[in-house]
Design a protein around this motif. Structure first.
Motif, PDB file in Angstrom:
ATOM      1  N   ALA A  28      55.979  60.407  36.577  1.00 24.97           N
ATOM      2  CA  ALA A  28      55.627  61.989  37.139  1.00 24.97           C
ATOM      3  C   ALA A  28      54.372  62.403  36.619  1.00 24.97           C
ATOM      4  CB  ALA A  28      56.998  62.775  36.214  1.00 24.97           C
ATOM      5  N   THR A  76      59.746  67.176  37.523  1.00 21.51           N
ATOM      6  CA  THR A  76      60.528  66.214  36.451  1.00 21.51           C
ATOM      7  C   THR A  76      60.765  65.080  37.315  1.00 21.51           C
ATOM      8  OG1 THR A  76      62.826  66.004  35.567  1.00 21.51           O
ATOM      9  CG2 THR A  76      62.571  67.077  37.727  1.00 21.51           C
ATOM     10  N   PRO A  77      61.099  63.851  36.659  1.00 28.43           N
ATOM     11  CA  PRO A  77      61.291  62.557  37.373  1.00 28.43           C
ATOM     12  C   PRO A  77      62.431  62.469  38.296  1.00 28.43           C
ATOM     13  CG  PRO A  77      60.703  62.182  35.102  1.00 28.43           C
ATOM     14  CD  PRO A  77      60.822  63.605  35.247  1.00 28.43           C
ATOM     15  N   THR A 105      59.965  67.013  42.224  1.00 21.17           N
ATOM     16  CA  THR A 105      59.873  65.526  41.641  1.00 21.17           C
ATOM     17  C   THR A 105      59.181  64.676  42.524  1.00 21.17           C
ATOM     18  OG1 THR A 105      61.817  64.466  43.082  1.00 21.17           O
ATOM     19  CG2 THR A 105      62.561  65.752  41.317  1.00 21.17           C
TER      20      THR A 105
END
Length: 123
Positions: A28, A76-77, A105
Motif C-alpha cells: 500500500a 488501505t491494502p 486501495t
C-alpha cells in the motif's frame, strides 16, 4: 486525486501472522508513492480482520487524522480491513459521507457517495 494528495495508511492485520502480514502495508505504501501521493500517518492494528473496528485504536486514529484535516482520506491494502461487519460498514459510509473523505486501495477507489469509482485489474 492529484499528486501530493495526503492520505492516512491504515491496515488491520491478524496478530497470528506476525511480520508475514507486513508486506500488505509495504504494498500500500508503494501504491501511494507510485501515484505521487503522500502517506502522512500509518496506523496498523493487530486484530482479527473480521471483527469490529470499534475497539481498534489505530482505526480511530486514522479517522481522526482525516477529521483534523491532516489527510484527504484513507488508503488501505484491502477494503475489508476497514470493516467486515455490517455495522462497521454502515458507520464508515456515514463517516465518509459526512467528511467527504476518499477511500482507496491498490484495487479500488470509493468516493464519499459510497460508489466504487475506479477498479484496477490485478494483472
Amino acid at each position: 486525486m492529484p499528486p501530493g494528495t495526503r492520505l492516512v495508511l491504515y491496515a488491520c492485520l491478524p496478530a497470528s501472522l506476525g511480520e508475514a502480514a507486513d508486506h500488505s502495508v509495504a504494498s500500500a505504501r508503494r501504491y501511494v508513492a507510485d501515484a505521487g501521493w503522500e502517506a502522512v500517518e500509518t496506523h496498523v492494528d493487530r486484530a482479527a480482520p473480521f471483527e469490529s473496528r470499534a475497539l481498534c485504536e489505530g482505526w480511530h486514529n486514522a479517522l481522526a487524522a482525516v477529521e483534523q484535516g491532516k489527510a484527504a482520506g484513507i488508503v488501505t491494502p484491502l477494503l475489508v480491513m476497514l470493516g467486515h461487519l455490517e455495522g462497521d460498514r454502515a458507520n464508515l459510509a456515514a463517516w465518509q459521507a459526512r467528511t467527504g473523505a476518499l477511500i482507496t486501495t491498490p484495487w479500488a477507489v470509493v468516493d464519499a457517495a459510497g460508489a466504487t469509482v475506479a477498479r484496477r485489474s490485478a494483472a
